[in-house]
Design an enzyme around this catalytic site. Structure first.
Site, mmCIF file in Angstrom:
data_model
loop_
_atom_site.group_PDB
_atom_site.id
_atom_site.type_symbol
_atom_site.label_atom_id
_atom_site.label_comp_id
_atom_site.label_asym_id
_atom_site.label_seq_id
_atom_site.Cartn_x
_atom_site.Cartn_y
_atom_site.Cartn_z
ATOM 1 N N ASP A 132 -7.609 -63.465 -11.626
ATOM 2 C CA ASP A 132 -7.158 -62.069 -11.695
ATOM 3 C C ASP A 132 -5.644 -61.864 -11.574
ATOM 4 O O ASP A 132 -5.137 -60.819 -11.959
ATOM 5 C CB ASP A 132 -7.845 -61.245 -10.593
ATOM 6 C CG ASP A 132 -9.355 -61.237 -10.724
ATOM 7 O OD1 ASP A 132 -9.850 -61.486 -11.836
ATOM 8 O OD2 ASP A 132 -10.034 -60.997 -9.707
ATOM 9 N N GLU A 227 -11.944 -54.415 -17.076
ATOM 10 C CA GLU A 227 -12.992 -53.900 -16.183
ATOM 11 C C GLU A 227 -12.278 -53.186 -15.033
ATOM 12 O O GLU A 227 -11.120 -53.496 -14.738
ATOM 13 C CB GLU A 227 -13.867 -55.046 -15.651
ATOM 14 C CG GLU A 227 -13.146 -56.022 -14.758
ATOM 15 C CD GLU A 227 -14.083 -57.020 -14.066
ATOM 16 O OE1 GLU A 227 -15.301 -56.897 -14.151
ATOM 17 O OE2 GLU A 227 -13.541 -57.947 -13.425
HETATM 18 O O1 F6P Z 1 -12.185 -62.398 -8.991
HETATM 19 C C1 F6P Z 1 -12.573 -63.070 -10.144
HETATM 20 C C2 F6P Z 1 -13.622 -62.304 -10.897
HETATM 21 O O2 F6P Z 1 -13.978 -63.043 -12.044
HETATM 22 C C3 F6P Z 1 -13.251 -60.871 -11.282
HETATM 23 O O3 F6P Z 1 -12.407 -60.805 -12.388
HETATM 24 C C4 F6P Z 1 -14.603 -60.260 -11.497
HETATM 25 O O4 F6P Z 1 -14.554 -58.863 -11.275
HETATM 26 C C5 F6P Z 1 -15.450 -60.941 -10.452
HETATM 27 O O5 F6P Z 1 -14.779 -62.140 -10.101
HETATM 28 C C6 F6P Z 1 -16.845 -61.287 -10.887
HETATM 29 O O6 F6P Z 1 -17.509 -61.857 -9.811
HETATM 30 P P1 F6P Z 1 -18.904 -62.609 -9.910
HETATM 31 O O7 F6P Z 1 -18.690 -63.906 -10.604
HETATM 32 O O8 F6P Z 1 -19.318 -62.798 -8.507
HETATM 33 O O9 F6P Z 1 -19.778 -61.720 -10.712
#
Ligand code: F6P
Length: 327
Positions: A132, A227
């Site tokens: 991120d 997002e």
């Molecule tokens: O923090 C990294 C990230 O990929 C974000 O960009 C995303 O919102 C989140 O993690 C998704 O998390 P998970 O893999 O737990 O669904």
């Protein structure tokens, strides 16, 4: 260098990111170089609580520099948020004689690490590992460059179809509640517009860009959607636009976890190597409760609390440039 730290533990926590393995390798080899023992803690804080801990050596981390994911595995631990969970974690550290911790992850990882280092006498140092790029105290986080490269490869492919069919594409990218991936990828892939969480009125902006695109006879229209943006769901955004431009055929592609996988770029491997070594050297020089970062090409150490409480600032100059170039 302090002699009191004899054994270092390393873990990865939160979302995996390309380059985490390169960081693990750097920590293990730097610790070995400085004649310290090093333990790998598996599955993040969950493994610390469950005593999923194994001693590593320089050879344990061979052939991982180029691999995505994390060989130590990861988790988002609810148990570590509790006092009991952290107590078990501390007892396991003592059991293995681990004097200090390197925590590779993002905001959630550092929040846990900060609380833990305040409760127990264990020096901790954070290494920013998240796609991120949303951490204060470093210009780039490990994984961001690889993820944005993955995104632009995908957008390049979508451009072929967009161009062949004169279509509008909405491409949703990750970033949780910040638009670093979206903005950089939009600029690098020549997108018509980008919708960012940091923007206050992205719909009006999008309508203007699309109207301009029609006027300028643009045949492909690529819109990168972060997002966490204020307009919400990408399918809903596309629906809204269909009402305003009924003749414009549009499609939605959600890139999702594709962005987290794959071999790290050269940039991420180098960054991870620098930060991993600096984390070990920081600990051995008495630093604790800090995150190591690279700012203006210099290694810096930012207090975890500061890294957690401050927001990394988006370079809006990139947005301005993107708009100039998308005419
Ligand atoms: O923090 C990294 C990230 O990929 C974000 O960009 C995303 O919102 C989140 O993690 C998704 O998390 P998970 O893999 O737990 O669904």
């Amino acid at each position: 260098m302090t002699k009191s730290i004899k054994t270092i533990g390393v873990l990865t926590s939160g979302g995996d990111a390309p380059g985490m393995n390169a960081a693990i390798r750097a920590v293990v080899r730097a610790a070995t170089f400085y004649e310290r023992r090093v333990f790998g803690i598996y599955e993040g804080y969950e493994g610390l609580i469950a005593d999923n801990i194994k001693e590593l050596n320089a050879r344990s981390v061979k052939n991982i520099l180029n691999r995505g994911g994390t060989v130590l595995k990861s988790s988002r631990s609810e148990a570590f948020k509790t006092k009991e969970g952290r107590k078990s974690a501390y007892e396991n550290l003592k059991k293995h004689g681990i004097d200090a911790l390197v925590l590779i992850g993002g905001n959630g990882t550092f929040t846990g690490g900060h609380i833990f280092s305040e409760e127990y006498d264990i020096p901790v140092i954070g290494v920013p590992g998240t796609i991120d790029n949303d951490l204060f105290g470093t210009d780039y986080t490990i994984g961001f460059d690889s993820a944005t490269n993955t995104v632009i490869n995908c957008v390049d492919k979508l451009r072929d179809t967009a161009e062949s069919h004169n279509r509008l594409f909405f491409i949703e990218v990750m970033g949780r509640d910040s638009g670093f991936i979206a903005l950089r990828a939009a600029l690098a892939s020549g997108a018509l517009d980008v919708i960012l969480p940091e923007e206050s009125s992205p719909m009006q902006d999008l309508l203007n860009e699309l109207a301009k695109g029609v006027e300028n006879k643009k045949t492909n229209k690529l819109v990168v959607v972060a997002e966490g943006n204020k307009l919400g769901d990408t399918f809903a955004i596309a629906e809204e636009i269909r009402k305003k431009f009924p003749d414009m055929e549009s499609k939605v592609t959600i890139l999702g976890h594709l962005q987290r996988g794959g071999s790290p770029t050269c940039h991420d491997r180098v960054l991870a190597s620098q930060l991993g070594v600096a984390a070990v050297e920081g600990l051995l020089n008495g630093k604790s409760d800090v995150m190591v970062g690279l700012e203006n090409n210099e290694i810096t150490y930012t207090f975890l609390q500061k890294a957690i409480n401050n927001k990394a600032v988006l370079n809006t100059e990139l947005l301005r440039i993107s708009k100039i170039l998308s005419i």
